[in-house]
Design an enzyme around this catalytic site. Structure first.
Site, short mmCIF file in Angstrom:
data_model
loop_
_atom_site.label_atom_id
_atom_site.label_comp_id
_atom_site.label_asym_id
_atom_site.label_seq_id
_atom_site.Cartn_x
_atom_site.Cartn_y
_atom_site.Cartn_z
N LYS A 13 41.58 36.75 53.33
CA LYS A 13 41.52 38.21 53.24
C LYS A 13 40.10 38.72 53.51
O LYS A 13 39.92 39.66 54.28
CB LYS A 13 41.97 38.70 51.85
CG LYS A 13 43.40 38.31 51.49
CD LYS A 13 43.82 38.90 50.15
CE LYS A 13 43.03 38.39 48.97
NZ LYS A 13 43.27 36.99 48.61
N ARG A 88 46.64 43.97 42.61
CA ARG A 88 47.04 42.60 42.31
C ARG A 88 48.18 42.56 41.30
O ARG A 88 48.68 41.48 41.00
CB ARG A 88 45.85 41.88 41.69
CG ARG A 88 45.24 40.78 42.53
CD ARG A 88 44.08 40.21 41.73
NE ARG A 88 43.58 38.97 42.23
CZ ARG A 88 42.60 38.84 43.11
NH1 ARG A 88 42.05 39.90 43.65
NH2 ARG A 88 42.18 37.65 43.45
N ARG A 127 34.93 26.54 51.20
CA ARG A 127 34.13 27.73 50.88
C ARG A 127 33.10 27.41 49.80
O ARG A 127 31.96 27.86 49.87
CB ARG A 127 35.05 28.87 50.42
CG ARG A 127 34.27 30.10 49.96
CD ARG A 127 35.14 31.32 49.82
NE ARG A 127 35.96 31.27 48.63
CZ ARG A 127 36.95 32.14 48.37
NH1 ARG A 127 37.22 33.08 49.24
NH2 ARG A 127 37.64 32.06 47.27
N ARG A 136 31.13 29.82 43.80
CA ARG A 136 31.63 30.71 42.76
C ARG A 136 32.15 29.88 41.61
O ARG A 136 32.68 28.79 41.81
CB ARG A 136 32.81 31.53 43.33
CG ARG A 136 32.39 32.71 44.13
CD ARG A 136 33.53 33.29 44.93
NE ARG A 136 34.82 33.41 44.24
CZ ARG A 136 35.89 33.99 44.76
NH1 ARG A 136 35.82 34.50 45.97
NH2 ARG A 136 37.00 34.06 44.09
N ARG A 147 44.66 30.64 39.38
CA ARG A 147 44.69 31.81 40.26
C ARG A 147 45.98 31.85 41.07
O ARG A 147 46.56 32.91 41.29
CB ARG A 147 43.48 31.82 41.19
CG ARG A 147 42.19 32.26 40.47
CD ARG A 147 40.95 31.69 41.11
NE ARG A 147 40.67 32.22 42.43
CZ ARG A 147 39.88 31.63 43.32
NH1 ARG A 147 39.30 30.48 43.05
NH2 ARG A 147 39.67 32.19 44.48
P1 ADP Z 1 40.42 35.42 45.65
O1 ADP Z 1 41.14 36.40 46.49
O2 ADP Z 1 39.76 34.34 46.43
O3 ADP Z 1 41.26 34.89 44.52
P2 ADP Z 1 38.70 37.54 44.59
O4 ADP Z 1 37.28 37.53 44.96
O5 ADP Z 1 39.58 38.59 45.18
O6 ADP Z 1 39.23 36.09 44.88
O7 ADP Z 1 38.84 37.66 42.99
C1 ADP Z 1 38.18 36.80 42.10
C2 ADP Z 1 38.57 37.12 40.66
O8 ADP Z 1 38.19 38.46 40.33
C3 ADP Z 1 40.07 37.08 40.36
O9 ADP Z 1 40.54 35.78 40.09
C4 ADP Z 1 40.13 38.01 39.12
O10 ADP Z 1 39.67 37.36 37.97
C5 ADP Z 1 39.13 39.09 39.47
N1 ADP Z 1 39.78 40.20 40.20
C6 ADP Z 1 39.55 40.58 41.49
N2 ADP Z 1 40.32 41.62 41.84
C7 ADP Z 1 41.10 41.90 40.75
C8 ADP Z 1 42.13 42.83 40.48
N3 ADP Z 1 42.54 43.72 41.41
N4 ADP Z 1 42.71 42.83 39.24
C9 ADP Z 1 42.32 41.97 38.31
N5 ADP Z 1 41.37 41.04 38.49
C10 ADP Z 1 40.75 40.99 39.70
#
Ligand code: ADP
Length: 190
Positions: A13, A88, A127, A136, A147
């Protein structure tokens, strides 16, 4: 143009959002990036979010909805935006609907990046090895497992939610980066 990119962790994404930003003069709004910035800055939101994120859980809806609401109002988002990592949950999707309705705005499309689950761990490990300043805290096998489980349970239902609104475009995310970009453009008709 107002888009949502939907897909599991490691689907690509962020990579595709950056490419869309360059081509369409819109901004990428990544809740993950914004939350990581809040953690790094030690803000109140960051302090609340850190442990949840590190474990691969979801930060509460009201926190991320608040962040997105503020961000969508900024001048640079007026030409359009790509939401990456938001919504999400069904609750977040409903909050977004309401927010856009109040502003008289509409989404153009929701792009689902479809990938086989088996490829995700190796992408995340790659990554983790390439992240400047170190990986990360959630780019490891254990947090990824969590996740993915959270994605299936709370985020995957959004595929049907947006399909029923006629907004869903599904793209094969298993191809190379350029091919996926082309497929997204084709799906969007741009
Ligand atoms: P990825 O898409 O690789 O899982 P992100 O960078 O989008 O990683 O998100 C990392 C973390 O940030 C998620 O696992 C969650 O803990 C938090 N997070 C990100 N966006 C949201 C969201 N919309 N709602 C709740 N938690 C979020």
């Amino acid at each position: 143009m107002r888009l949502i990119l939907l897909g599991p962790p490691g689907a690509g994404k962020g990579t595709q959002a950056q490419r869309l930003v360059e081509r369409h003069e819109i901004v990428q709004l990544s809740t993950g990036d914004m939350l990581r910035a809040a953690v790094a800055a030690g803000t109140e939101v960051g302090l609340k979010a850190k442990a949840i994120m590190d474990a691969g859980g979801l930060v509460p809806d009201d926190v991320v909805v608040g962040i997105i609401k503020d961000r969508i109002e900024k001048a640079d988002a007026q030409n359009g935006f790509i939401l990456d990592g938001f919504p999400r949950t069904v609750g977040q999707a409903e909050a977004l609907d309401k927010m856009l309705k109040e502003k008289g705005l509409q989404l153009d499309a929701v792009v689902e990046l479809k990938v086989d689950e088996g490829i995700l761990l190796s992408r995340i490990e790659k990554r983790a090895g390439e992240t400047p300043g170190g990986p990360r805290a959630d780019d490891n096998a254990e947090a990824l497992k969590k996740r993915l489980a959270v994605y299936k349970e709370q985020t995957a239902p959004l595929v049907d939610h947006f399909r029923s609104k006629g907004l869903l475009k599904t793209v094969d995310g298993m191809k190379g980066i350029d091919e996926v970009s082309k497929a997204i453009d084709a799906a969007l008709g741009v």
